[in-house]
Design a protein around this motif. Structure first.
Motif, PDB file in Angstrom:
ATOM      1  N   LEU A 191     -35.117 -13.352  62.074  1.00 53.84           N
ATOM      2  CA  LEU A 191     -36.086 -12.261  61.990  1.00 53.84           C
ATOM      3  C   LEU A 191     -35.422 -10.955  61.580  1.00 53.84           C
ATOM      4  CD1 LEU A 191     -39.140 -12.613  62.564  1.00 53.84           C
ATOM      5  CD2 LEU A 191     -37.715 -14.437  63.512  1.00 53.84           C
ATOM      6  N   ILE A 192     -34.155 -10.770  61.968  1.00 49.97           N
ATOM      7  CA  ILE A 192     -33.415  -9.586  61.512  1.00 49.97           C
ATOM      8  C   ILE A 192     -33.204  -9.659  60.001  1.00 49.97           C
ATOM      9  CG2 ILE A 192     -31.219  -8.347  61.679  1.00 49.97           C
ATOM     10  CD1 ILE A 192     -31.042  -9.174  64.569  1.00 49.97           C
ATOM     11  N   ILE A 193     -32.879 -10.848  59.503  1.00 55.42           N
ATOM     12  CA  ILE A 193     -32.746 -11.036  58.054  1.00 55.42           C
ATOM     13  C   ILE A 193     -34.082 -10.793  57.362  1.00 55.42           C
ATOM     14  CG2 ILE A 193     -32.204 -12.702  56.233  1.00 55.42           C
ATOM     15  CD1 ILE A 193     -30.269 -14.041  58.217  1.00 55.42           C
ATOM     16  N   LEU A 194     -35.173 -11.310  57.965  1.00 62.39           N
ATOM     17  CA  LEU A 194     -36.509 -11.102  57.403  1.00 62.39           C
ATOM     18  C   LEU A 194     -36.856  -9.616  57.347  1.00 62.39           C
ATOM     19  CD1 LEU A 194     -39.211 -12.183  56.377  1.00 62.39           C
ATOM     20  CD2 LEU A 194     -39.947 -12.420  58.766  1.00 62.39           C
ATOM     21  N   SER A 195     -36.409  -8.865  58.341  1.00 67.48           N
ATOM     22  CA  SER A 195     -36.646  -7.429  58.331  1.00 67.48           C
ATOM     23  C   SER A 195     -36.031  -6.788  57.094  1.00 67.48           C
ATOM     24  CB  SER A 195     -36.059  -6.798  59.601  1.00 67.48           C
ATOM     25  OG  SER A 195     -36.187  -5.392  59.586  1.00 67.48           O
ATOM     26  N   MET A 236     -42.044  -3.473  60.036  1.00 65.18           N
ATOM     27  CA  MET A 236     -42.096  -2.803  61.333  1.00 65.18           C
ATOM     28  C   MET A 236     -42.141  -3.809  62.481  1.00 65.18           C
ATOM     29  SD  MET A 236     -41.829   0.338  60.658  1.00 65.18           S
ATOM     30  CE  MET A 236     -42.114   0.926  62.322  1.00 65.18           C
ATOM     31  N   ALA A 237     -42.885  -4.892  62.311  1.00 69.58           N
ATOM     32  CA  ALA A 237     -43.012  -5.876  63.394  1.00 69.58           C
ATOM     33  C   ALA A 237     -41.682  -6.554  63.702  1.00 69.58           C
ATOM     34  CB  ALA A 237     -44.070  -6.915  63.036  1.00 69.58           C
ATOM     35  N   THR A 238     -40.895  -6.836  62.672  1.00 71.38           N
ATOM     36  CA  THR A 238     -39.619  -7.534  62.872  1.00 71.38           C
ATOM     37  C   THR A 238     -38.556  -6.629  63.483  1.00 71.38           C
ATOM     38  OG1 THR A 238     -39.116  -7.067  60.540  1.00 71.38           O
ATOM     39  CG2 THR A 238     -39.947  -9.269  61.075  1.00 71.38           C
ATOM     40  N   GLU A 239     -38.857  -5.355  63.660  1.00 69.42           N
ATOM     41  CA  GLU A 239     -37.915  -4.442  64.302  1.00 69.42           C
ATOM     42  C   GLU A 239     -37.602  -4.883  65.732  1.00 69.42           C
ATOM     43  OE1 GLU A 239     -37.374   0.365  64.173  1.00 69.42           O
ATOM     44  OE2 GLU A 239     -39.291  -0.399  64.932  1.00 69.42           O
ATOM     45  N   VAL A 240     -38.535  -5.628  66.343  1.00 65.40           N
ATOM     46  CA  VAL A 240     -38.316  -6.101  67.717  1.00 65.40           C
ATOM     47  C   VAL A 240     -37.076  -6.983  67.806  1.00 65.40           C
ATOM     48  CG1 VAL A 240     -39.792  -8.157  67.484  1.00 65.40           C
ATOM     49  CG2 VAL A 240     -39.449  -7.140  69.718  1.00 65.40           C
ATOM     50  N   ALA A 241     -36.759  -7.717  66.743  1.00 61.68           N
ATOM     51  CA  ALA A 241     -35.578  -8.582  66.754  1.00 61.68           C
ATOM     52  C   ALA A 241     -34.303  -7.756  66.863  1.00 61.68           C
ATOM     53  CB  ALA A 241     -35.550  -9.452  65.501  1.00 61.68           C
ATOM     54  N   TYR A 242     -34.297  -6.598  66.221  1.00 63.14           N
ATOM     55  CA  TYR A 242     -33.127  -5.717  66.285  1.00 63.14           C
ATOM     56  C   TYR A 242     -32.871  -5.262  67.711  1.00 63.14           C
ATOM     57  CZ  TYR A 242     -30.407  -1.402  65.871  1.00 63.14           C
ATOM     58  OH  TYR A 242     -29.472  -0.418  66.053  1.00 63.14           O
ATOM     59  N   TYR A 243     -33.934  -4.899  68.423  1.00 58.93           N
ATOM     60  CA  TYR A 243     -33.773  -4.352  69.767  1.00 58.93           C
ATOM     61  C   TYR A 243     -33.490  -5.421  70.827  1.00 58.93           C
ATOM     62  CZ  TYR A 243     -35.323   0.212  68.132  1.00 58.93           C
ATOM     63  OH  TYR A 243     -35.408   1.418  67.472  1.00 58.93           O
TER      64      TYR A 243
END
Length: 443
Positions: free
Chosen positions: A74-78, A109-116
């Motif tokens: 998901l980070i890659i998808l971001s 914006m939604a995939t930002e959750v993976a970063y956190y």
């Protein structure tokens, strides 16, 4: 095996690259370039709302599959979705293509959750506080550098709005490539709690046993999700502060999403605009105020004083929005917006601290993910009500009047909670001080 510091730095560098978006403070002015034949009213009513709807539609799904896919994909998808967004912005011209951009921006914006959440699966719990500060600092540093760079390049006429997008585009490519080299995650909170058992399953030749084990894993994951959800939101303190957290975030997201449209409507005749400088100042002041809020909340503010502070600050936020939207001068609007964002940084920090104080560590990501989804859902309802043709279809100035009233209502809610807290405290005190009531209670 990488140490927790190296992993934290690698993730922080991704976050820094992701935030290098010097074109973002000027995106509305870029969208309404004459060669596009698109007005600010069209951007306000038919472009930006799609980003809100897309974000809301994808957030819950992304949250669940982030844990299932173990964060890194998901980070890659971001990064990839960022590449798509700015590629479309640079090489297209029509309204329909701008609307498609907003669909991918919702993914971004939604995939930002993976970063956190990635970092909590890679480091031990004793490092959570440090790595959280690292990741937040990386985001703020990236925003400050990007906003400052964009303003300098525009002011010196070294680049125009379109050329700024090439820097953003390059940064998104770099972040996507960097994400590929992040260490893989072996375990996650819900779907992959035991990495060793998964390895055993891979070596087991019995397909039936594997399928049964997978079913049990999914059943256990959803059971744990429900347990964390029920335990968290059955706590009155968490429930109340979560509602306020979501409501405040909803108003904030709505204000920042359309502020550039407001500025273009106030005055679009200036040769040089200072959107980037304003965002840079907000980033610095917001970080400082958030630190101050955390210090005051932990040392001087009890819950009652926090409620009173939030009541007062919410009223100030509503007043700041009115200031930003009721002036014919763009500079005055900048000041109002700056005040609003700084006050929000304080209030959201206090609300976050109150929620976190009553949470178990393992449910932190779930609760704040749900709270964020509720905020985006409320934002979607607000967007449909005040902006869409099916709703009130208000002008941008009328919209900001509604947003100001929204924060005044929040202030009234905080005031009600404060009064309730005072009355309850007085009743408990009088009961303790009255021996007759104590005796009756004991009987």
């Amino acid at each position: 095996m990488l140490s927790w510091i190296k992993i934290s730095l690698m993730l922080c560098f991704f976050g820094f690259l992701r935030e290098i978006r010097p074109s973002e403070p000027f995106v509305t002015d870029y969208m309404i370039y004459p060669w596009r034949n698109i007005t600010s009213e069209m951007v306000n009513r038919y472009v930006f709302p799609i980003g809100t709807y897309s974000y809301a539609a994808q957030l819950v799904v992304v949250f669940l599959i982030t844990d299932f896919l173990k964060y890194k994909p998901l980070i890659i998808l971001s990064g990839i979705s960022g590449i798509i967004v700015w590629a479309i912005l640079i090489w297209t011209k029509t309204l329909r293509e701008l609307q498609i951009t907003q669909i991918f921006y919702g993914t971004y914006m939604a995939t930002e959750v993976a970063y956190y959440t990635y970092i909590y699966a890679k480091v031990e719990k004793q490092h959570y506080l440090k790595v959280t500060s690292h990741t937040r600092a990386a985001i703020l540093t990236g925003k400050f550098v990007a906003s400052s760079l964009g303003q300098i390049l525009v002011t010196t006429e070294a680049m125009d709005y379109r050329q700024l997008n090439f820097i953003t585009f390059g940064a998104q490519i770099a972040s996507a490539v960097w994400a590929v080299f992040l260490p893989k995650v072996k375990t996650s909170l819900y779907f992959h709690r035991n990495a060793n058992s998964n390895d055993d399953l891979m070596n087991d030749s019995a397909d039936v046993e594997k399928r049964n084990a997978n079913k049990n894993r999914f059943r256990e994951a959803f059971r744990l999700l429900w347990t964390h959800f029920r335990c968290a939101y059955s706590n009155v303190n968490i429930l109340v502060w979560s509602l306020w957290y979501s409501a405040a975030m909803c108003g904030y997201l709505q204000v920042i999403s359309y502020i550039q449209v407001l500025w273009t409507e106030i005055d679009n005749s200036q040769e040089v605009i200072w959107n980037g400088a304003v965002e840079a100042v907000i980033t610095l002041l917001g970080a400082g105020v958030a630190l101050l809020a955390g210090y005051l909340h932990s040392t001087k503010l009890n819950q009652r004083r926090s409620l009173f502070a939030l009541m007062f600050l919410a009223a100030c936020e509503g007043s700041a929005i009115l200031l930003a939207s009721s002036t014919p001068h763009r500079v005055v609007s900048y000041v109002g917006y700056l005040i609003f964002c700084v006050l929000y940084s304080f209030t959201i920090t206090v609300a976050s601290a109150e929620v976190a104080k009553h949470l178990e560590d393992d449910s932190f990501g779930l609760v704040f993910g749900i709270n964020t989804f509720v905020a985006v859902l409320l934002q979607t309802i607000l967007t449909l009500t005040v902006i869409s043709d099916e709703g009130l279809a208000l002008t941008v100035f009328q919209q900001y009047t509604v947003y100001a009233v929204y924060f005044f209502v929040l202030s009234a809610i905080y005031l009600t909670a404060f009064i309730f807290s005072v009355v309850r405290s007085c009743r408990l005190k009088s009961t303790k001080d009255d021996p007759v009531q104590l005796a009756n209670g004991n009987d």
